[in-house]
Design a protein around this motif. Structure first.
Motif, PDB file in Angstrom:
ATOM      1  N   LEU A  70       0.817  -1.213   0.000  1.00 20.11           N
ATOM      2  CA  LEU A  70       0.000   0.000   0.000  1.00 20.11           C
ATOM      3  C   LEU A  70       0.855   1.270   0.000  1.00 20.11           C
ATOM      4  CD1 LEU A  70      -2.734  -1.162   2.504  1.00 20.11           C
ATOM      5  CD2 LEU A  70      -3.028  -0.730   0.053  1.00 20.11           C
ATOM      6  N   GLY A  71       2.170   1.093   0.031  1.00 19.09           N
ATOM      7  CA  GLY A  71       3.056   2.251   0.004  1.00 19.09           C
ATOM      8  C   GLY A  71       3.288   2.893   1.354  1.00 19.09           C
ATOM      9  N   TYR A  85      11.658  -3.563   7.593  1.00 16.82           N
ATOM     10  CA  TYR A  85      10.704  -2.605   7.059  1.00 16.82           C
ATOM     11  C   TYR A  85      10.894  -1.244   7.713  1.00 16.82           C
ATOM     12  CZ  TYR A  85       8.331  -6.640   5.120  1.00 16.82           C
ATOM     13  OH  TYR A  85       8.039  -7.787   4.416  1.00 16.82           O
ATOM     14  N   THR A  86      10.798  -0.201   6.902  1.00 18.63           N
ATOM     15  CA  THR A  86      10.826   1.165   7.409  1.00 18.63           C
ATOM     16  C   THR A  86       9.598   1.897   6.894  1.00 18.63           C
ATOM     17  OG1 THR A  86      12.197   1.875   5.546  1.00 18.63           O
ATOM     18  CG2 THR A  86      13.348   1.301   7.589  1.00 18.63           C
ATOM     19  N   LYS A  87       9.170   2.879   7.639  1.00 15.32           N
ATOM     20  CA  LYS A  87       7.971   3.625   7.261  1.00 15.32           C
ATOM     21  C   LYS A  87       8.292   4.570   6.102  1.00 15.32           C
ATOM     22  CE  LYS A  87       8.933   7.117  10.681  1.00 15.32           C
ATOM     23  NZ  LYS A  87       9.283   7.019  12.045  1.00 15.32           N
ATOM     24  N   THR A  88       7.311   4.786   5.278  1.00 10.29           N
ATOM     25  CA  THR A  88       7.399   5.818   4.247  1.00 10.29           C
ATOM     26  C   THR A  88       6.754   7.075   4.823  1.00 10.29           C
ATOM     27  OG1 THR A  88       5.261   5.230   3.297  1.00 10.29           O
ATOM     28  CG2 THR A  88       7.217   4.115   2.375  1.00 10.29           C
ATOM     29  N   GLU A  89       6.807   8.142   4.069  1.00 12.29           N
ATOM     30  CA  GLU A  89       6.167   9.381   4.503  1.00 12.29           C
ATOM     31  C   GLU A  89       4.668   9.167   4.711  1.00 12.29           C
ATOM     32  OE1 GLU A  89       5.790  13.596   2.363  1.00 12.29           O
ATOM     33  OE2 GLU A  89       7.873  12.917   2.566  1.00 12.29           O
ATOM     34  N   GLN A  90       4.049   8.444   3.792  1.00 11.87           N
ATOM     35  CA  GLN A  90       2.618   8.175   3.923  1.00 11.87           C
ATOM     36  C   GLN A  90       2.335   7.239   5.106  1.00 11.87           C
ATOM     37  OE1 GLN A  90       0.641   6.413   0.522  1.00 11.87           O
ATOM     38  NE2 GLN A  90      -1.302   7.294   1.133  1.00 11.87           N
ATOM     39  N   GLY A  91       3.209   6.274   5.343  1.00 11.97           N
ATOM     40  CA  GLY A  91       3.049   5.388   6.491  1.00 11.97           C
ATOM     41  C   GLY A  91       3.150   6.144   7.802  1.00 11.97           C
ATOM     42  N   GLU A  92       4.069   7.101   7.845  1.00 15.93           N
ATOM     43  CA  GLU A  92       4.203   7.928   9.048  1.00 15.93           C
ATOM     44  C   GLU A  92       2.940   8.760   9.262  1.00 15.93           C
ATOM     45  OE1 GLU A  92       7.167  11.195  11.103  1.00 15.93           O
ATOM     46  OE2 GLU A  92       7.813  10.177   9.295  1.00 15.93           O
ATOM     47  N   ALA A  93       2.394   9.314   8.189  1.00 16.49           N
ATOM     48  CA  ALA A  93       1.180  10.121   8.297  1.00 16.49           C
ATOM     49  C   ALA A  93       0.010   9.285   8.818  1.00 16.49           C
ATOM     50  CB  ALA A  93       0.843  10.740   6.943  1.00 16.49           C
ATOM     51  N   VAL A  94      -0.145   8.064   8.308  1.00 19.29           N
ATOM     52  CA  VAL A  94      -1.236   7.195   8.753  1.00 19.29           C
ATOM     53  C   VAL A  94      -1.055   6.843  10.233  1.00 19.29           C
ATOM     54  CG1 VAL A  94      -2.309   4.914   8.479  1.00 19.29           C
ATOM     55  CG2 VAL A  94      -1.747   6.281   6.467  1.00 19.29           C
TER      56      VAL A  94
END
Length: 107
Positions: A70-71, A85-94
């Motif tokens: 899901l990105g 695994y590391t968070k993406t910018e969108q993962g951090e926002a969620v």
């Protein structure tokens, strides 16, 4: 209008996919572990055990694969079988939105 927002969440492919993923077993746990920098199974397992919680390695891996698709995360191969695994910018926002949601419930 709220009905339009609801329709968007239920029908837009990206939002509907995230909603579906969040409904699954331990999805929120895995997003929060990712946000905390615990995107490696050993680190995630240790965190969960330290807090008297359980999470199987199979569930962790399945959710992380889905979160990545899901990105919301990206992965790096540690060895032929393991990924970090590391968070993406969108993962951090969620994750921040989820933490804010739970903060609001606390009040």
């Amino acid at each position: 209008m709220n009905e339009e927002k609801i329709k968007r969440v239920l029908t837009e492919p990206k939002l509907a996919s995230i909603k579906t993923m969040l409904e699954k077993d331990h999805a929120i746990d895995c997003l929060l572990l990712l946000y905390a920098g615990r995107g490696k199974w050993k680190d995630a397992k240790g965190f969960m055990q330290d807090n008297n919680l359980t999470l199987s390695d199979g569930t962790f891996r399945a959710r992380m694969i889905e979160i990545e698709s899901l990105g919301l995360a990206k992965s790096e191969r540690i060895d032929p079988l393991k990924k970090y695994y590391t968070k993406t910018e969108q993962g951090e926002a969620v994750a921040k939105l989820l933490l804010g949601f739970f903060d609001e419930l606390k009040q």
